[in-house]
Design a protein around this motif. Sequence first.
Motif, PDB file in Angstrom:
ATOM      1  N   SER A 155       0.807  -1.216   0.000  1.00 24.74           N
ATOM      2  CA  SER A 155       0.000   0.000   0.000  1.00 24.74           C
ATOM      3  C   SER A 155       0.843   1.270   0.000  1.00 24.74           C
ATOM      4  O   SER A 155       0.437   2.288  -0.559  1.00 24.74           O
ATOM      5  CB  SER A 155      -0.948   0.002   1.212  1.00 24.74           C
ATOM      6  OG  SER A 155      -0.208   0.023   2.421  1.00 24.74           O
TER       7      SER A 155
ATOM      8  N   LEU B 165       1.813   3.044  -5.455  1.00 26.64           N
ATOM      9  CA  LEU B 165       1.589   4.293  -6.184  1.00 26.64           C
ATOM     10  C   LEU B 165       2.894   5.029  -6.485  1.00 26.64           C
ATOM     11  O   LEU B 165       3.123   5.425  -7.645  1.00 26.64           O
ATOM     12  CB  LEU B 165       0.626   5.191  -5.404  1.00 26.64           C
ATOM     13  CG  LEU B 165       0.248   6.518  -6.085  1.00 26.64           C
ATOM     14  CD1 LEU B 165      -0.397   6.249  -7.437  1.00 26.64           C
ATOM     15  CD2 LEU B 165      -0.687   7.327  -5.196  1.00 26.64           C
TER      16      LEU B 165
ATOM     17  N   LEU C  56       4.367   5.738 -10.332  1.00 24.46           N
ATOM     18  CA  LEU C  56       4.628   7.105 -10.781  1.00 24.46           C
ATOM     19  C   LEU C  56       6.096   7.302 -11.157  1.00 24.46           C
ATOM     20  O   LEU C  56       6.405   8.004 -12.130  1.00 24.46           O
ATOM     21  CB  LEU C  56       4.220   8.096  -9.683  1.00 24.46           C
ATOM     22  CG  LEU C  56       2.732   8.180  -9.364  1.00 24.46           C
ATOM     23  CD1 LEU C  56       2.475   9.151  -8.213  1.00 24.46           C
ATOM     24  CD2 LEU C  56       1.933   8.595 -10.599  1.00 24.46           C
TER      25      LEU C  56
END
Length: 262
Positions: free
Chosen positions: A50, A54, A58
């Motif tokens: 988690s 992301l 990116l």
Amino acid sequence: MSVRESTFPGVGALRQTGRLFALAASVVRLTFKRPFQKREFVEQFWFIASVTILPTALVSIPFGAVIALQVGSLTKQLGAQSFTGGASVLAVIQQASPLIVALLISGAGGSAICADIGSRTIREEMDAMEVMGVSPVQRLIVPRVLAAMLVAVLLNGLVSVVGVLGGYFFNVIMQGGTPGAYLASFSALAQLPDLYISELKALIFGFIAGVVAAYRGLNPGKGPKGVGDAVNQSVVITFLLLFFVNLVLTAIYLQIVPAKGS
């Protein structure tokens, strides 16, 4: 004998290296010992995934773009623009992808592991577990290291896909490359062992990040400042080891696996 030391700078570098390898060996040995801490493993896997998925996705976009733009510019100067796709994809899959994943896992997940283990150590929870006959390595460290390894392998696939797509987009859109030539050079130069070595690197890098973080967490200085220093040291040590191990693995791979078409 406990793998912990009261202070990190108090012993020589060789002894510290030996204790780090001893902890790594203990993690490997206790991985196959029952009972396995399934709940702890799932919780740590979800936490590391988690906090890293992301940022990893990116970061992989500009990495793939920079590699594609640089390789595309170089091949254009040499008149070999048709090989841009293959060179870019190989650079992303073999080198950039596992390193990106490992660095982010070390910076996000590894630092959290070190801080958690370090805070437990200064509160003497590790000593209490040993008194009760519970192995802190088996109970706390093994699930965290295995979780870091699994997340690294899964995220490596994600970074490879995102990096390749980002390189394709920037090469075709910004440099005027031909989509067909990009894909043709990719299929002509890339081979399945390239993906295998990438996943193997991610697995080993995840193991290194988890073990180093756990080791520094087991050996913090005094008080909260000691834990903070241990977190910083774990990230720096992991970075150094990752680049060295990456060099060794790459050299071995290039010697064992011949290039496609050679």
